[in-house]
Design a protein around this motif. Sequence first.
Motif, PDB file in Angstrom:
ATOM      1  N   GLY A 298       0.824  -1.207   0.000  1.00 49.70           N
ATOM      2  CA  GLY A 298       0.000   0.000   0.000  1.00 49.70           C
ATOM      3  C   GLY A 298       0.856   1.254   0.000  1.00 49.70           C
ATOM      4  O   GLY A 298       0.599   2.186  -0.778  1.00 49.70           O
ATOM      5  N   LEU A 299       1.881   1.253   0.839  1.00 53.31           N
ATOM      6  CA  LEU A 299       2.758   2.426   0.897  1.00 53.31           C
ATOM      7  C   LEU A 299       3.523   2.596  -0.419  1.00 53.31           C
ATOM      8  O   LEU A 299       3.759   3.719  -0.863  1.00 53.31           O
ATOM      9  CB  LEU A 299       3.734   2.294   2.068  1.00 53.31           C
ATOM     10  CG  LEU A 299       3.073   2.362   3.449  1.00 53.31           C
ATOM     11  CD1 LEU A 299       4.109   2.252   4.543  1.00 53.31           C
ATOM     12  CD2 LEU A 299       2.276   3.658   3.609  1.00 53.31           C
ATOM     13  N   VAL A 300       3.894   1.455  -1.036  1.00 51.52           N
ATOM     14  CA  VAL A 300       4.594   1.546  -2.322  1.00 51.52           C
ATOM     15  C   VAL A 300       3.692   2.179  -3.371  1.00 51.52           C
ATOM     16  O   VAL A 300       4.137   2.994  -4.187  1.00 51.52           O
ATOM     17  CB  VAL A 300       5.074   0.148  -2.764  1.00 51.52           C
ATOM     18  CG1 VAL A 300       5.402   0.131  -4.246  1.00 51.52           C
ATOM     19  CG2 VAL A 300       6.298  -0.255  -1.968  1.00 51.52           C
ATOM     20  N   ILE A 301       2.400   1.821  -3.329  1.00 50.45           N
ATOM     21  CA  ILE A 301       1.463   2.398  -4.304  1.00 50.45           C
ATOM     22  C   ILE A 301       1.402   3.912  -4.128  1.00 50.45           C
ATOM     23  O   ILE A 301       1.533   4.682  -5.083  1.00 50.45           O
ATOM     24  CB  ILE A 301       0.062   1.776  -4.139  1.00 50.45           C
ATOM     25  CG1 ILE A 301       0.092   0.311  -4.555  1.00 50.45           C
ATOM     26  CG2 ILE A 301      -0.958   2.526  -4.979  1.00 50.45           C
ATOM     27  CD1 ILE A 301      -1.163  -0.426  -4.256  1.00 50.45           C
ATOM     28  N   ILE A 302       1.235   4.352  -2.869  1.00 48.99           N
ATOM     29  CA  ILE A 302       1.183   5.792  -2.628  1.00 48.99           C
ATOM     30  C   ILE A 302       2.529   6.418  -2.974  1.00 48.99           C
ATOM     31  O   ILE A 302       2.611   7.485  -3.587  1.00 48.99           O
ATOM     32  CB  ILE A 302       0.802   6.075  -1.162  1.00 48.99           C
ATOM     33  CG1 ILE A 302      -0.594   5.523  -0.878  1.00 48.99           C
ATOM     34  CG2 ILE A 302       0.821   7.568  -0.879  1.00 48.99           C
ATOM     35  CD1 ILE A 302      -0.991   5.605   0.569  1.00 48.99           C
ATOM     36  N   GLY A 303       3.614   5.694  -2.604  1.00 45.71           N
ATOM     37  CA  GLY A 303       4.949   6.193  -2.901  1.00 45.71           C
ATOM     38  C   GLY A 303       5.174   6.372  -4.388  1.00 45.71           C
ATOM     39  O   GLY A 303       5.797   7.346  -4.818  1.00 45.71           O
ATOM     40  N   SER A 304       4.611   5.432  -5.188  1.00 46.46           N
ATOM     41  CA  SER A 304       4.805   5.557  -6.630  1.00 46.46           C
ATOM     42  C   SER A 304       4.143   6.828  -7.145  1.00 46.46           C
ATOM     43  O   SER A 304       4.647   7.491  -8.046  1.00 46.46           O
ATOM     44  CB  SER A 304       4.254   4.325  -7.349  1.00 46.46           C
ATOM     45  OG  SER A 304       2.862   4.255  -7.200  1.00 46.46           O
ATOM     46  N   GLY A 305       2.992   7.188  -6.533  1.00 46.13           N
ATOM     47  CA  GLY A 305       2.336   8.442  -6.908  1.00 46.13           C
ATOM     48  C   GLY A 305       3.181   9.643  -6.535  1.00 46.13           C
ATOM     49  O   GLY A 305       3.358  10.576  -7.322  1.00 46.13           O
ATOM     50  N   LEU A 306       3.755   9.610  -5.335  1.00 49.51           N
ATOM     51  CA  LEU A 306       4.610  10.714  -4.884  1.00 49.51           C
ATOM     52  C   LEU A 306       5.837  10.854  -5.788  1.00 49.51           C
ATOM     53  O   LEU A 306       6.275  11.950  -6.099  1.00 49.51           O
ATOM     54  CB  LEU A 306       5.048  10.481  -3.438  1.00 49.51           C
ATOM     55  CG  LEU A 306       3.980  10.749  -2.395  1.00 49.51           C
ATOM     56  CD1 LEU A 306       4.436  10.282  -1.033  1.00 49.51           C
ATOM     57  CD2 LEU A 306       3.659  12.239  -2.356  1.00 49.51           C
ATOM     58  N   LEU A 307       6.346   9.688  -6.201  1.00 49.95           N
ATOM     59  CA  LEU A 307       7.488   9.671  -7.095  1.00 49.95           C
ATOM     60  C   LEU A 307       7.157  10.372  -8.398  1.00 49.95           C
ATOM     61  O   LEU A 307       7.929  11.181  -8.911  1.00 49.95           O
ATOM     62  CB  LEU A 307       7.816   8.207  -7.379  1.00 49.95           C
ATOM     63  CG  LEU A 307       9.232   7.884  -7.740  1.00 49.95           C
ATOM     64  CD1 LEU A 307      10.063   7.966  -6.487  1.00 49.95           C
ATOM     65  CD2 LEU A 307       9.286   6.479  -8.294  1.00 49.95           C
ATOM     66  N   GLU A 308       5.973  10.059  -8.890  1.00 53.06           N
ATOM     67  CA  GLU A 308       5.526  10.684 -10.134  1.00 53.06           C
ATOM     68  C   GLU A 308       5.458  12.196  -9.966  1.00 53.06           C
ATOM     69  O   GLU A 308       5.857  12.964 -10.840  1.00 53.06           O
ATOM     70  CB  GLU A 308       4.166  10.110 -10.523  1.00 53.06           C
ATOM     71  CG  GLU A 308       3.409  10.987 -11.497  1.00 53.06           C
ATOM     72  CD  GLU A 308       2.950  10.243 -12.720  1.00 53.06           C
ATOM     73  OE1 GLU A 308       3.187   9.036 -12.790  1.00 53.06           O
ATOM     74  OE2 GLU A 308       2.382  10.884 -13.591  1.00 53.06           O
TER      75      GLU A 308
END
Lengths: 323, 332
Positions: A298-308
């Motif tokens: 879940g955190l990776v999913i949100i993290g991927s958005g932040l990365l974007e």
Amino acid sequence: MRVHAPIPRFGGRFLVAPLCLGIGVLAFAITAPEFLNTGNLQSIVAQMWILGLLAVGQMFAIASRGFDISVGATVALSSTIAALGANFFGLPGLFLGPLAGLGVGTLNGVLIGFVGVQPIVATLGMLVGVRGLSLLLTDDGQVVPLNDTATAARLAFDPVLGLPPAYWGAVAFVGLAAWILNRLAVGRRILMLGSNPDAIHLVGISFARTQIRAYQLCGFYAGLAGVLLTIRAGTGLPTEGTGMELQSIAAAVIGGTALSGGVARVSSVVLGAAFVQVLLTGLNLQGVSPFVAQIAVGLVIIGSGLLEYAIRHLAQVNSRSRT
Amino acid sequence: MTALTVPMKQSIKNRFIPPASAWLTLTVFVLFALAVPRFATFGNIENVLRIASILCIVACGQAIVLILGGIEFSFGSSVALASIMTVLTLPDLGIAGGFAAGAAVVLLVGALNGALIARFDLPPFLVTLGMLMAVAGLAATLAGGLPIDAPLTDAFTWPARGRIGGVPVPIIAAVLSLIALYGLLTHTHIGRLWYLVGANSEAARLSGIRVRLTIFAGYIVASGFCAVASVILTSRVGSGQPGLAPNLPFETIAACAIGGIPLSGGQGRASQVVCGVLIIAMMNNAVVLLNLPVAYQQLMMAAVILGTVVLQRASGPIQMAWHLLARRGGTQ
């Protein structure tokens, strides 16, 4: 017909997946020595292709400015149908799986492209319906064992040139996806639709048809993932695949696919899938409960958005400093 | 900026003609009343309303998020985390304190979502789906994967089983939620801002509205509705459940979509929430009464969601064709 795709302004986004993968492997190799076992690495490589195929399909949907949350259910349905098909027609019957996926994708595409339903509602409705259908086909979720388990096991576990045949198939289809995305008009159109929906109209390409193609590709690849799952497990699994839709979105986004559409690279998406799989397997090896792994994903999913967001921000700063 | 009015499409027309969703709700009711035995009995209707009440409260929150052009999935696991939080803090904080702690958790998750979405312009579906997963994992970790029982006192079960003047508390809460939603959307400044930001956030920004703050507030208010529902849910199951109501976000989105709230943002009314929620509750109830297997239940749900959405999309062209035909008839 030649269609030129926009040149990605910021190539750095595709470096994120290999970087994450490297860090992930390194971290687990240090903290859990058994992580680097051949057996474990093999199981990661095997697991990874199921997610990899899903993520590649998801990439097409995201590249066209949409997304598909029915892929998890499609995996279950195609796994079931492939197993039923293989039991009925012999091994070629497995190909009914991707066809089922293609069918689901087509319906998604028609609803989104032609009728104009929002991707979230269309694929949500399909998610529920497709799950219902796989339950209906299997007496409320009974697994469908393959008659010819020996052949399935040979396909999934006996290496030919270092990799079992089923995974060679997956690699071939991923290669095919790269070819479709980069060389075929369909792929270029999907990217064009994602980067500028107005332009595609002006060039005279059918908006609806391009969108339908994107979701068809997504469904087809989900179907392939379902078949791979069936071959690996030796049974059709009608209740499998929950949570996979999220993992595939995470893998695609970590692999540099822009959620705003129009930018995608297949090799990076596969590395993104590898990273998510490494994370899941690695945490499992650490003896961490699956619930914690769930938090991590879940955190990776949100993290991927932040990365974007960070990438977009950097690109803006970059272009501003240039002008 | 005291009298900020946002023009809503077809608002005048809709004031006089009952919306299509109301007719749909009525049709579904009549259909089920005729086809399903024991459906149209007094006891069963109360049952339907009881099922509908929790869905309705959460759907009120979902509607706000949808009007903002967003979507909220994390309700599904934040209610689970709230129930576990409630049961864990019950010995120290007492019943009211436990419920408050649970509600606070839901608000916290909502605030986190809102902050991520508003500050970093992240796609709402990505953030809230990730949060759905992470919070579900957290809930299961806290509970060790198993439900934790709560001491079942009258005070604990009152939010779910109590009655005020003969009317069950959840139904009263649902009605109050609807009134609150109606009031917020039509009579408050922030409510009108939600429509504006949802319809065109760029235009809202250019006209000097603090878009980020508006979105953030929307997600917090939405999670406020969910917090109320979490109290009732926890009280109903009487335990901390890591797997409490996993379908809640999907059902509320489906309810709003069936009611006719377009997910593109900028539109939506409280009455549409009522219709969508009632249709889903009636359907769930009919399936139970008919004793259908899960497969049919899901297929029916899918058919209703996709069918109504397709009908809504098609209704524009149909109305236009009807209009043209009528006009042609008039001139001849």
